[in-house]
Design an enzyme around this catalytic site. Sequence first.
Site, mmCIF file in Angstrom:
data_model
loop_
_atom_site.group_PDB
_atom_site.id
_atom_site.type_symbol
_atom_site.label_atom_id
_atom_site.label_comp_id
_atom_site.label_asym_id
_atom_site.label_seq_id
_atom_site.Cartn_x
_atom_site.Cartn_y
_atom_site.Cartn_z
ATOM 1 N N HIS A 239 9.425 5.898 10.113
ATOM 2 C CA HIS A 239 10.085 6.089 8.825
ATOM 3 C C HIS A 239 11.597 6.185 9.048
ATOM 4 C CE1 HIS A 239 6.567 7.610 6.122
ATOM 5 N NE2 HIS A 239 6.197 6.630 6.911
ATOM 6 N N CYS B 93 5.937 9.086 2.933
ATOM 7 C CA CYS B 93 4.753 9.939 2.882
ATOM 8 C C CYS B 93 4.834 10.854 1.661
ATOM 9 C CB CYS B 93 4.633 10.782 4.147
ATOM 10 S SG CYS B 93 3.227 11.909 4.113
ATOM 11 N N ARG C 272 0.819 -1.213 0.000
ATOM 12 C CA ARG C 272 0.000 0.000 0.000
ATOM 13 C C ARG C 272 0.848 1.257 0.000
ATOM 14 N NH1 ARG C 272 -0.255 4.505 2.978
ATOM 15 N NH2 ARG C 272 0.034 3.264 4.868
ATOM 16 N N ASN D 165 9.243 3.678 5.105
ATOM 17 C CA ASN D 165 9.117 2.966 6.373
ATOM 18 C C ASN D 165 10.360 2.130 6.666
ATOM 19 O OD1 ASN D 165 6.534 3.958 6.322
ATOM 20 N ND2 ASN D 165 5.532 1.985 6.592
ATOM 21 N N HIS E 74 4.668 3.586 14.023
ATOM 22 C CA HIS E 74 4.806 3.643 12.572
ATOM 23 C C HIS E 74 6.009 4.541 12.302
ATOM 24 C CE1 HIS E 74 3.216 3.907 8.345
ATOM 25 N NE2 HIS E 74 3.924 5.018 8.381
#
Length: 319
Positions: free
Chosen positions: A219, A250, A15, A261, A217
């Site tokens: 990065h 992002c 995704r 990520n 989450h």
Amino acid sequence: MDLPNRIVITEEGPREGFQIEPGPIATADKVALIDVLSATGLSRIQVASFVNRKHVPGWADAEAVVAGFNLRAGVAYTALWFNDSGLQRALAFKEKLTLAGFISLSASEPFALRNLNRDRAGQIEAMRNYVRAHRQAGVPIAKIIVMAAFGCNFGGDVPAAKVVETVSDGLAIAREAGIEVREVSLADSMGWATPRRVAAAVGAVRDRWSDLRIALHLHDTRGQGIACAYEGLRLGVAAFDAAVAGLGGCPFAGQPGAPGNIATEELALLCEEMGIATGLDIEALIEAGRLAERIVGHRLPSAALRSGTLAALRRRAGA
């Protein structure tokens, strides 16, 4: 240390990765990566975004991808959407996807204004409407996501007190709707996290709500991702998002070309070496990462793709 015995990794590579790639990725290639990832031991894979096709052309084929991949027992396949239109598209696949919404708020108002055209009050009202639509559709709200939880390219440092305020806003929205949310995900949307900032934010949320489960989450925008993951593990965090080979990033963060990520296989390798179970076949993950690299046609950030696992070296050394 408060290391967990086991963690759950939500794989977001398909995704998040394919939405940011500059060139079109064939639907068949997206499906192929999802099917390969399904065989690595992952229990949760985010497979698509039901978002505006004009703004995120990388997911114009979301329906075709979701229709195309093969279900594997024991794997929950999820998707992302932000409005009622996306929800309705996702509902068409309720027999195949594990559908759940979330209350998403930015701890940085400049980030929300720039990317959503909403101030704090606007975000809260939008999420009230979002929750209402999900309740009417019978889709549960699973968690609160705090975007820009560690800092913002447009607003600078985000103090832990602001993270607490944002979580409080999310819990208030949930209470108004008569729902209970037990998990909060702290998202490093633009790569500002450091171990110290992770400790401050996690500690502040825990001090206020000791019963909330915290997920991270992270990065790797500035190379701090795996160090921040270690800090989360040290604090007992047992749920992480990651992306195979470090796919993604992002698209609205103002950092074109920055790593995305943390790489799933690198997080799994860290855990394996610390005695923390993940249930993942790391060597299979590395092969999935190499497939991802072939699909996008350029080198991806994961160092594990270059070096392999320590377990493989031990087997060689013992041969």
